[in-house]
Scaffold this motif. Structure first.
Motif, PDB file in Angstrom:
ATOM      1  N   SER A 225       0.820  -1.219   0.000  1.00  0.00           N
ATOM      2  CA  SER A 225       0.000   0.000   0.000  1.00  0.00           C
ATOM      3  C   SER A 225       0.849   1.263   0.000  1.00  0.00           C
ATOM      4  O   SER A 225       0.355   2.341  -0.356  1.00  0.00           O
ATOM      5  N   GLU A 228       4.223   3.615  -4.771  1.00  0.00           N
ATOM      6  CA  GLU A 228       3.641   4.700  -5.564  1.00  0.00           C
ATOM      7  C   GLU A 228       2.454   4.191  -6.375  1.00  0.00           C
ATOM      8  O   GLU A 228       1.420   4.863  -6.475  1.00  0.00           O
ATOM      9  N   THR A 229       2.594   3.002  -6.926  1.00  0.00           N
ATOM     10  CA  THR A 229       1.494   2.341  -7.627  1.00  0.00           C
ATOM     11  C   THR A 229       1.353   0.945  -7.032  1.00  0.00           C
ATOM     12  O   THR A 229       2.062   0.012  -7.440  1.00  0.00           O
ATOM     13  N   TYR A 603       0.409  -7.002 -14.931  1.00  0.00           N
ATOM     14  CA  TYR A 603       1.468  -6.940 -15.934  1.00  0.00           C
ATOM     15  C   TYR A 603       1.454  -8.127 -16.895  1.00  0.00           C
ATOM     16  O   TYR A 603       2.298  -8.214 -17.776  1.00  0.00           O
TER      17      TYR A 603
END
Length: 604
Positions: A225, A228-229, A603
């Motif tokens: 959490s 940044e992402t 991804y």
């Protein structure tokens, strides 16, 4: 029940009450009904399960060590790999889960009428423990995966295939399953007694898995959490909500404290020599009070060839040696007794060599655990001093490099049989160190007869470090310091007065080196992409070696002294590169094709 087990037991398996081993080679296929007619066959099935869960970085899968910052490949040509495949250390084994569920169903049926209730209880606990361990290994590599409970699915012609397709659980749900299963079997199924060479699970192994799984879940909830992402899917198949971190850390701490207060296991302290004591703590099975669960081997039958492949060349008993070799990076991770910076002092601030009377003097004052983990220049192994010498330096500064095992006319070593060397030769050390941890000192253990060395999966020192980390994350700083300092005190290094998460990472790195924790620690704390960033200038991502040279200048007072060069490992061509996609393995396309309810990982 019409199902059949494919046992294919080619290993020596552990038998229960007689503290001995039983070698069984049953037919390739045997019905479940026949299994439960024979106590030995029941034990054979359980042994088969134990033999199929040895995933991850272990002494039976040692080449995986070279992909991190612990070791490099030293046998033959350089390794060109630098990244992590989409299936690196991935675990997906519903075949095993199905067979465990079949076994449990039979155990609970009239087929097992001849098995006494106490044995049934223990067998159920062991089977469920191994099933929980399987789910844990899937969770840490893939995230949430289908939870099928005790179901044994049967396909019948014409049936709706969707009935057999389960969606992925959330990441928190799969950890919850492991955590809850472990508590239930610890409370109701498994005994408190140690098992022979810790080869079979007991109450404390279940609590250890509960504690480790909760720690992983808590750290993912907290540190994912903070990215940044954050890495997550819409249904939380990947990603654990941050507000669950405290919940999981509390579970981890409570389970670890139950093991600590149980008094069955302790830090190994059988040898007054702290260096030797640490080697024995991980690598000596007899009278070991520290190891809670292990992947055990026994000679003959179920052996490991780790010692054969990785022993120093000068003491090799066969043709193989020095395949997987520790790098300078892990050596310098071990601090000094009087200085937390473990950087080896090879040159002064002006870049001039520092001279040492003996090669081992460079390591004077190091954390004693270094000796117990790694064979460094001048250290002893099996009663012999291990000489690492890359060459000689003459009085004019010129280096004289020979073939490994070369001598001058006066019988002086030019380049040691142990190297290190820059070459593509096989079975030749390329870094200046050998692994000590898990090398078997027994006569003929480094021959093709193999070794009975074990591989600890859970040991008491890890439990103390779990307790320390969980307590730290819960702001119980005094507890956190107490637990981490127990480990440091056994090692013979000063206690910490304050600590950070980096101190915990550091302590785990050296205490648990080569025990299969480093990769998962970097992943769960979301440090892997920062540590192994593919940048050659990043010391952590690039492999380094230490090349010792002896001064050859008979007319000079420094004749015979040692100097050292730090240099990049030529065997590791590229720095290690961990990408964001590597935090979770990809799901195989065949799995996706067979189950339309599965969603892909980020991804992918």
């Amino acid at each position: 029940m019409k199902h059949f087990y494919s046992l294919l037991i080619l290993v020596t398996i552990f038998f229960s009450s007689c503290n001995s081993f039983l070698e069984l080679s049953p037919d390739d296929f045997i019905s479940m009904e026949d299994v439960f007619k024979d106590e030995n066959m029941i034990q054979a099935v359980m042994a088969n399960f134990y033999g199929r869960v040895r995933w991850g970085q272990t002494i039976d899968n040692a080449q995986t060590y070279i992909y991190l910052d612990e070791a490099c490949w030293s046998n033959g040509s350089p390794n060109n790999e630098f990244g992590y495949s989409d299936d690196f250390l991935r675990v997906y084994d519903y075949k095993l889960i199905r067979e465990i569920n079949e076994f449990l169903a039979a155990l609970r049926s009239n087929m097992a009428i001849s098995v006494n209730e106490e044995t049934k209880k223990i067998l159920e606990g062991e089977a469920r423990f191994l099933r929980a361990w399987t789910y844990f290994n899937m969770a840490r590599s893939l995230g949430g995966m289908p939870l099928i409970g005790d179901n044994v699915f049967e396909y019948k012609a014409g049936m709706d295939i969707s009935q057999l397709q389960y969606p992925r659980s959330s990441e928190s749900q799969i950890y919850d399953y492991v955590i809850n299963e472990c508590q239930e079997i610890a409370d109701n199924h498994l005994g408190k007694e140690k098992t022979t060479h810790s080869a079979r699970a007991n109450k404390w192994a279940a609590l250890a898995l509960r504690s480790r799984a909760a720690l992983y879940a808590g750290s993912i909830a907290r540190y994912n959490s903070r990215m940044e992402t954050p890495i997550a899917t819409q249904g939380n198949e990947v990603g654990i909500p941050a507000n669950l971190a405290t919940h999981y850390y509390n579970i981890a701490l409570t389970a670890a404290q139950e093991i600590i207060s149980g008094g069955v296991y302790n830090l190994y302290r059988e040898n007054a020599d702290l260096k030797r004591n640490f080697y024995e703590a991980t690598s000596v099975k007899n009278n070991n009070q520290e190891v809670i669960w292990s992947f055990d081997h026994t000679y003959p039958g179920d052996v490991t060839f780790f010692s054969l492949n990785n022993v120093p060349t000068s003491v090799a008993e066969d043709e193989s040696s020095s395949n997987i070799t520790p790098i300078l990076n892990i050596v310098e991770a071990f601090e000094y007794v009087d200085n937390r910076d473990g950087t080896l002092k090879t040159k002064d601030k002006n870049g001039t060599y520092l001279y040492y009377e003996n090669a081992e003097d460079l390591f004077q004052g190091k954390d004693p655990r270094l000796w117990g983990t790694i064979i460094y220049p001048g250290a002893e192994f099996k009663g012999q001093q291990i000489v690492f010498q890359a060459g000689r330096i003459r009085s004019d500064g010129a280096k004289e490099i020979g073939q490994t095992g070369s001598y001058d006319e006066e019988g002086n070593i030019i380049t040691s049989i142990n190297g290190p060397v820059v070459s593509n030769d096989g079975q030749r050390n390329k870094v200046g160190f050998c692994i000590r941890k898990f090398l078997d000192e027994t006569d003929k253990a480094s021959t093709r007869q193999g070794s009975g060395m074990w591989f600890p999966v859970f040991r008491y020192a890890e439990i103390l470090l779990i307790a320390s980390e969980a307590a730290f994350e819960l702001d119980h700083l005094s507890w956190a310091l107490d637990y981490i300092n127990m480990v440091r005190e056994r090692a013979g290094i000063p206690a910490l007065n304050s600590m950070s998460i980096d101190d915990i990472v550091q302590e785990r790195r050296v205490e648990l080196a080569f025990e299969g924790h480093r990769y998962w620690d970097m992943k769960r704390l979301r440090k892997a992409h920062l540590t192994w960033d593919g940048d050659e200038s990043n010391y952590n991502a690039t492999h380094y070696a230490l090349f010792p040279y002896r001064i050859y200048a008979p007319e000079n007072k420094d004749n015979g002294k040692w100097v050292f060069d730090k240099q990049k490992v030529h065997m590791t061509v590229y720095p290690r590169y961990f990408q964001m996609k590597n935090y979770y393995n990809f799901l195989d396309q065949n799995w996706l094709s067979n189950n339309s309810k599965l969603v892909k990982n980020p991804y992918q």
